[in-house]
Motif scaffolding. Structure first.
Motif, PDB file in Angstrom:
ATOM      1  N   LYS A   1     -10.884 -15.398   6.568  1.00  0.00           N
ATOM      2  CA  LYS A   1     -10.127 -15.359   5.307  1.00  0.00           C
ATOM      3  C   LYS A   1      -9.869 -16.759   4.751  1.00  0.00           C
ATOM      4  CE  LYS A   1      -7.387 -11.234   6.234  1.00  0.00           C
ATOM      5  NZ  LYS A   1      -6.015 -10.800   6.542  1.00  0.00           N
TER       6      LYS A   1
ATOM      7  N   LYS B   1      -7.897 -18.941   6.090  1.00  0.00           N
ATOM      8  CA  LYS B   1      -6.491 -19.362   6.279  1.00  0.00           C
ATOM      9  C   LYS B   1      -6.369 -20.491   7.294  1.00  0.00           C
ATOM     10  CE  LYS B   1      -4.261 -15.544   4.389  1.00  0.00           C
ATOM     11  NZ  LYS B   1      -3.212 -14.593   4.342  1.00  0.00           N
TER      12      LYS B   1
ATOM     13  N   PRO C   1       6.252   0.188   3.124  1.00  0.00           N
ATOM     14  CA  PRO C   1       4.795   0.012   3.241  1.00  0.00           C
ATOM     15  C   PRO C   1       4.135   1.096   4.093  1.00  0.00           C
ATOM     16  CG  PRO C   1       5.975  -1.639   4.533  1.00  0.00           C
ATOM     17  CD  PRO C   1       7.002  -0.901   3.735  1.00  0.00           C
ATOM     18  N   MET C   2       4.908   1.695   5.001  1.00  0.00           N
ATOM     19  CA  MET C   2       4.383   2.768   5.848  1.00  0.00           C
ATOM     20  C   MET C   2       5.379   3.913   5.846  1.00  0.00           C
ATOM     21  SD  MET C   2       3.299   0.794   9.301  1.00  0.00           S
ATOM     22  CE  MET C   2       1.645   0.201   9.577  1.00  0.00           C
TER      23      MET C   2
ATOM     24  N   PRO D   1       2.646 -11.758  13.928  1.00  0.00           N
ATOM     25  CA  PRO D   1       2.241 -12.855  13.032  1.00  0.00           C
ATOM     26  C   PRO D   1       2.644 -12.621  11.573  1.00  0.00           C
ATOM     27  CG  PRO D   1       0.409 -12.163  14.435  1.00  0.00           C
ATOM     28  CD  PRO D   1       1.476 -11.121  14.576  1.00  0.00           C
ATOM     29  N   VAL D   2       2.925 -11.373  11.216  1.00  0.00           N
ATOM     30  CA  VAL D   2       3.215 -11.052   9.812  1.00  0.00           C
ATOM     31  C   VAL D   2       4.719 -10.953   9.547  1.00  0.00           C
ATOM     32  CG1 VAL D   2       2.864  -9.346   7.967  1.00  0.00           C
ATOM     33  CG2 VAL D   2       1.045  -9.760   9.647  1.00  0.00           C
ATOM     34  N   MET D   3       5.460 -10.329  10.451  1.00  0.00           N
ATOM     35  CA  MET D   3       6.866 -10.019  10.185  1.00  0.00           C
ATOM     36  C   MET D   3       7.723 -11.279  10.374  1.00  0.00           C
ATOM     37  SD  MET D   3       6.318  -6.942   9.388  1.00  0.00           S
ATOM     38  CE  MET D   3       7.855  -6.108   9.186  1.00  0.00           C
TER      39      MET D   3
ATOM     40  N   PHE E   1      11.279  -9.890  18.365  1.00  0.00           N
ATOM     41  CA  PHE E   1      10.270 -10.054  17.307  1.00  0.00           C
ATOM     42  C   PHE E   1       9.903  -8.672  16.760  1.00  0.00           C
ATOM     43  CE2 PHE E   1       9.895 -13.766  19.978  1.00  0.00           C
ATOM     44  CZ  PHE E   1       9.600 -14.801  19.106  1.00  0.00           C
TER      45      PHE E   1
ATOM     46  N   SER F   1      -8.090 -11.861  16.295  1.00  0.00           N
ATOM     47  CA  SER F   1      -7.067 -12.093  15.277  1.00  0.00           C
ATOM     48  C   SER F   1      -7.243 -13.471  14.630  1.00  0.00           C
ATOM     49  CB  SER F   1      -5.696 -11.964  15.951  1.00  0.00           C
ATOM     50  OG  SER F   1      -4.693 -12.055  15.014  1.00  0.00           O
TER      51      SER F   1
ATOM     52  N   ASN G   1       6.797  -6.164  14.846  1.00  0.00           N
ATOM     53  CA  ASN G   1       5.374  -5.879  14.889  1.00  0.00           C
ATOM     54  C   ASN G   1       4.810  -5.631  13.475  1.00  0.00           C
ATOM     55  OD1 ASN G   1       2.899  -5.167  15.979  1.00  0.00           O
ATOM     56  ND2 ASN G   1       3.510  -3.063  16.405  1.00  0.00           N
ATOM     57  N   PRO G   2       3.719  -6.259  13.056  1.00  0.00           N
ATOM     58  CA  PRO G   2       2.915  -7.256  13.774  1.00  0.00           C
ATOM     59  C   PRO G   2       3.583  -8.640  13.745  1.00  0.00           C
ATOM     60  CG  PRO G   2       1.859  -6.640  11.667  1.00  0.00           C
ATOM     61  CD  PRO G   2       3.127  -5.855  11.757  1.00  0.00           C
TER      62      PRO G   2
ATOM     63  N   ASN H   1      16.633  -2.027  14.667  1.00  0.00           N
ATOM     64  CA  ASN H   1      16.332  -0.763  15.358  1.00  0.00           C
ATOM     65  C   ASN H   1      17.502   0.217  15.311  1.00  0.00           C
ATOM     66  OD1 ASN H   1      13.701  -1.301  15.912  1.00  0.00           O
ATOM     67  ND2 ASN H   1      14.058  -2.032  18.002  1.00  0.00           N
TER      68      ASN H   1
ATOM     69  N   SER I   1      13.757  -4.338  22.733  1.00  0.00           N
ATOM     70  CA  SER I   1      14.132  -3.819  21.421  1.00  0.00           C
ATOM     71  C   SER I   1      15.444  -3.061  21.470  1.00  0.00           C
ATOM     72  CB  SER I   1      13.015  -2.926  20.877  1.00  0.00           C
ATOM     73  OG  SER I   1      12.630  -1.991  21.834  1.00  0.00           O
TER      74      SER I   1
ATOM     75  N   LEU J   1      16.503   1.717  12.103  1.00  0.00           N
ATOM     76  CA  LEU J   1      15.143   2.281  12.052  1.00  0.00           C
ATOM     77  C   LEU J   1      14.934   3.459  13.008  1.00  0.00           C
ATOM     78  CD1 LEU J   1      12.119   2.074  11.169  1.00  0.00           C
ATOM     79  CD2 LEU J   1      11.790   0.521  13.095  1.00  0.00           C
TER      80      LEU J   1
ATOM     81  N   VAL K   1       4.562   1.544  16.066  1.00  0.00           N
ATOM     82  CA  VAL K   1       5.533   0.991  17.030  1.00  0.00           C
ATOM     83  C   VAL K   1       5.236   1.516  18.440  1.00  0.00           C
ATOM     84  CG1 VAL K   1       7.964   1.204  17.723  1.00  0.00           C
ATOM     85  CG2 VAL K   1       7.399   0.613  15.373  1.00  0.00           C
TER      86      VAL K   1
HETATM   87  N1  3HC Z   1      -1.823  -9.249  13.145  1.00  0.00           N
HETATM   88  C1  3HC Z   1      -1.941 -10.240  12.229  1.00  0.00           C
HETATM   89  N2  3HC Z   1      -1.976 -10.013  10.899  1.00  0.00           N
HETATM   90  C2  3HC Z   1      -1.946  -8.748  10.486  1.00  0.00           C
HETATM   91  C3  3HC Z   1      -1.843  -7.664  11.371  1.00  0.00           C
HETATM   92  C4  3HC Z   1      -1.787  -7.957  12.756  1.00  0.00           C
HETATM   93  N3  3HC Z   1      -1.671  -7.015  13.691  1.00  0.00           N
HETATM   94  N4  3HC Z   1      -1.838  -6.523  10.656  1.00  0.00           N
HETATM   95  C5  3HC Z   1      -1.907  -6.873   9.372  1.00  0.00           C
HETATM   96  N5  3HC Z   1      -1.971  -8.211   9.265  1.00  0.00           N
HETATM   97  C6  3HC Z   1      -2.040  -8.997   8.026  1.00  0.00           C
HETATM   98  C7  3HC Z   1      -3.376  -8.796   7.334  1.00  0.00           C
HETATM   99  O1  3HC Z   1      -4.350  -9.664   7.835  1.00  0.00           O
HETATM  100  C8  3HC Z   1      -3.008  -9.088   5.896  1.00  0.00           C
HETATM  101  O2  3HC Z   1      -2.952 -10.488   5.696  1.00  0.00           O
HETATM  102  P1  3HC Z   1      -3.315 -11.126   4.259  1.00  0.00           P
HETATM  103  O3  3HC Z   1      -2.418 -10.474   3.237  1.00  0.00           O
HETATM  104  O4  3HC Z   1      -3.009 -12.575   4.453  1.00  0.00           O
HETATM  105  O5  3HC Z   1      -4.746 -10.837   4.030  1.00  0.00           O
HETATM  106  C9  3HC Z   1      -1.581  -8.558   5.776  1.00  0.00           C
HETATM  107  O6  3HC Z   1      -1.056  -8.510   7.116  1.00  0.00           O
HETATM  108  C10 3HC Z   1      -1.549  -7.184   5.163  1.00  0.00           C
HETATM  109  O7  3HC Z   1      -2.363  -6.356   5.971  1.00  0.00           O
HETATM  110  P2  3HC Z   1      -3.379  -5.262   5.417  1.00  0.00           P
HETATM  111  O8  3HC Z   1      -3.823  -5.643   4.039  1.00  0.00           O
HETATM  112  O9  3HC Z   1      -4.413  -5.005   6.453  1.00  0.00           O
HETATM  113  O10 3HC Z   1      -2.536  -3.927   5.410  1.00  0.00           O
HETATM  114  P3  3HC Z   1      -1.179  -3.609   4.719  1.00  0.00           P
HETATM  115  O11 3HC Z   1      -1.012  -4.301   3.413  1.00  0.00           O
HETATM  116  O12 3HC Z   1      -1.141  -2.142   4.789  1.00  0.00           O
HETATM  117  O13 3HC Z   1      -0.083  -4.234   5.707  1.00  0.00           O
HETATM  118  C11 3HC Z   1       1.392  -4.114   7.539  1.00  0.00           C
HETATM  119  C12 3HC Z   1      -0.049  -3.906   7.070  1.00  0.00           C
HETATM  120  C13 3HC Z   1       1.742  -5.608   7.445  1.00  0.00           C
HETATM  121  C14 3HC Z   1       1.443  -3.673   8.984  1.00  0.00           C
HETATM  122  C15 3HC Z   1       2.339  -3.289   6.602  1.00  0.00           C
HETATM  123  O14 3HC Z   1       1.913  -1.950   6.571  1.00  0.00           O
HETATM  124  C16 3HC Z   1       3.774  -3.319   7.061  1.00  0.00           C
HETATM  125  O15 3HC Z   1       4.501  -4.265   6.790  1.00  0.00           O
HETATM  126  N6  3HC Z   1       4.222  -2.239   7.745  1.00  0.00           N
HETATM  127  C17 3HC Z   1       5.566  -2.121   8.255  1.00  0.00           C
HETATM  128  C18 3HC Z   1       5.650  -2.836   9.562  1.00  0.00           C
HETATM  129  C19 3HC Z   1       7.022  -2.747  10.160  1.00  0.00           C
HETATM  130  O16 3HC Z   1       7.934  -2.103   9.662  1.00  0.00           O
HETATM  131  N7  3HC Z   1       7.180  -3.423  11.296  1.00  0.00           N
HETATM  132  C20 3HC Z   1       8.429  -3.383  12.039  1.00  0.00           C
HETATM  133  C21 3HC Z   1       8.322  -2.344  13.084  1.00  0.00           C
HETATM  134  S1  3HC Z   1       9.791  -2.229  14.043  1.00  0.00           S
HETATM  135  C22 3HC Z   1       9.565  -3.307  15.286  1.00  0.00           C
HETATM  136  O17 3HC Z   1       8.558  -3.963  15.416  1.00  0.00           O
HETATM  137  C23 3HC Z   1      10.688  -3.436  16.261  1.00  0.00           C
HETATM  138  C24 3HC Z   1      10.315  -2.901  17.606  1.00  0.00           C
HETATM  139  O18 3HC Z   1      11.325  -3.263  18.495  1.00  0.00           O
HETATM  140  C25 3HC Z   1      10.184  -1.403  17.615  1.00  0.00           C
END
Ligand code: 3HC
Length: 283
Positions: free
Chosen positions: A56, A58, A225-226, A146-148, A141, A49, A143-144, A190, A119, A193, A235
């Motif tokens: 990239k 970053k 997004p998904m 680092p992003v959320m 937190f 990761s 998932n993912p 949740n 959760s 969701l 998840v």
């Molecule tokens: N770790 C780190 N960074 C990641 C990653 C990971 N696992 N997955 C994706 N990324 C980063 C990518 O590197 C990319 O970064 P950049 O824009 O700086 O280049 C960015 O996220 C976008 O990724 P991608 O271009 O590969 O793919 P997408 O644009 O399709 O995005 C996603 C992927 C961020 C996962 C997006 O589809 C998304 O936001 N999905 C919804 C996720 C969501 O709803 N999460 C919450 C789930 S509920 C939960 O977690 C609660 C639990 O209790 C159940």
């Protein structure tokens, strides 16, 4: 309370992400899973990761090495004795979490804050399993990690103000948007969701449409997004089922009954992306 070291127990999908963001924010990390094999898998994932971020542009390659150097790995709970904050991210199983909190309560110094990334499980119940209920709190937190951006901060009935303020400050240092939530099953995100994902399973179960079409509909019609099946696989279907069961038990409302189709997937071991097959087949 000045905290410069964070322990993370359970370094799968969520715990691994927490390790990454906390080490990147400058914290010393002690990471722990059940055995060496799990630790090695998490370590490899962390390296991958961080390498992606270097590719990239970053972060610098040197920064990657600095982050990796901040993380120490162990399989021994005794090593957490002097850790000021421990974030638990093990499997979503009440007896397992209660047993872990009891053990940490014995091992750790009286000042240690015990946080859970659950959760859906009652933080108050986990707090009640310890002799330091005022120092137990939820840090949920997404998932993912680092992003959320979101961090749900859940106060158990017993959590004191000092613990709560400390966790809010840490959330800020981790660059998360913290939202305070009362200790109610599944908290906020949740709560919304999980029934949504379950309802998508019912829609397929009842022949309303196909999973792929429902995913297309939700992405194109709601701008998510998904789609729900992509997200459920992401998840983890076992996590989804466990959360539904907690909600059904806590609220006693039949609207949370898990769809039989979801249950069958979990019984088949089709747990989502992490097992190579969930609603979709990734192999
Ligand atoms: N770790 C780190 N960074 C990641 C990653 C990971 N696992 N997955 C994706 N990324 C980063 C990518 O590197 C990319 O970064 P950049 O824009 O700086 O280049 C960015 O996220 C976008 O990724 P991608 O271009 O590969 O793919 P997408 O644009 O399709 O995005 C996603 C992927 C961020 C996962 C997006 O589809 C998304 O936001 N999905 C919804 C996720 C969501 O709803 N999460 C919450 C789930 S509920 C939960 O977690 C609660 C639990 O209790 C159940």
């Amino acid at each position: 309370m000045g905290i410069n070291k964070i322990g993370v127990i359970g370094v799968g999908q969520m715990g691994g992400g927490i390790v990454q963001i906390a080490a990147s924010a400058g914290y010393e990390i002690l990471a722990c899973d059940q055995d060496e094999a799990h630790n090695q898998k998490a370590q490899a994932k962390l390296e991958k990761s961080l390498s992606k971020l270097v590719e990239k542009g970053k972060i610098e390659a040197a920064q990657k090495d600095e982050v990796l150097a901040k993380v120490k790995w162990t399989t021994q709970l005794q090593d957490f004795a002097d850790c000021p904050l421990i974030i638990e991210a093990i499997t979503e199983d009440v007896p397992a979490k209660v047993a872990l909190f009891k053990e940490l309560d014995q091992i750790c110094s009286a000042d240690t804050i015990l946080a859970t990334n659950t959760s859906s499980i009652s933080v108050t119940r986990l707090a009640g399993a310890t002799q330091r209920a005022n120092k137990v709190i939820g840090m949920h937190f997404f998932n993912p990690v680092p992003v959320m951006k979101l961090l749900e901060v859940i106060r158990a009935l017993q959590t004191d103000d000092e613990t709560y303020q400390t966790i809010l400050e840490i959330g800020e240092k981790l660059n998360k948007k913290a939202v305070t939530v009362q200790d109610s099953a599944a908290f906020v995100v949740n709560r919304l969701l999980i029934p949504f994902l379950n309802e998508a399973f019912y829609a397929v179960y009842e022949g309303v449409s196909t999973g792929p079409d429902i995913d297309i509909a939700v992405k194109a019609g709601l701008n998510h997004p998904m789609g729900p099946f992509e997200l459920a696989d992401f998840v983890g279907l076992d996590t989804l089922l466990a959360a539904l069961e907690v909600m059904q038990n806590e609220f006693g409302d039949s609207k949370y009954r898990p769809c039989p189709l979801l249950r069958k997937h979990v019984e088949s071991g089709w747990l989502g992306r992490k097992t190579g097959r969930g609603f979709y087949n990734y192999s």
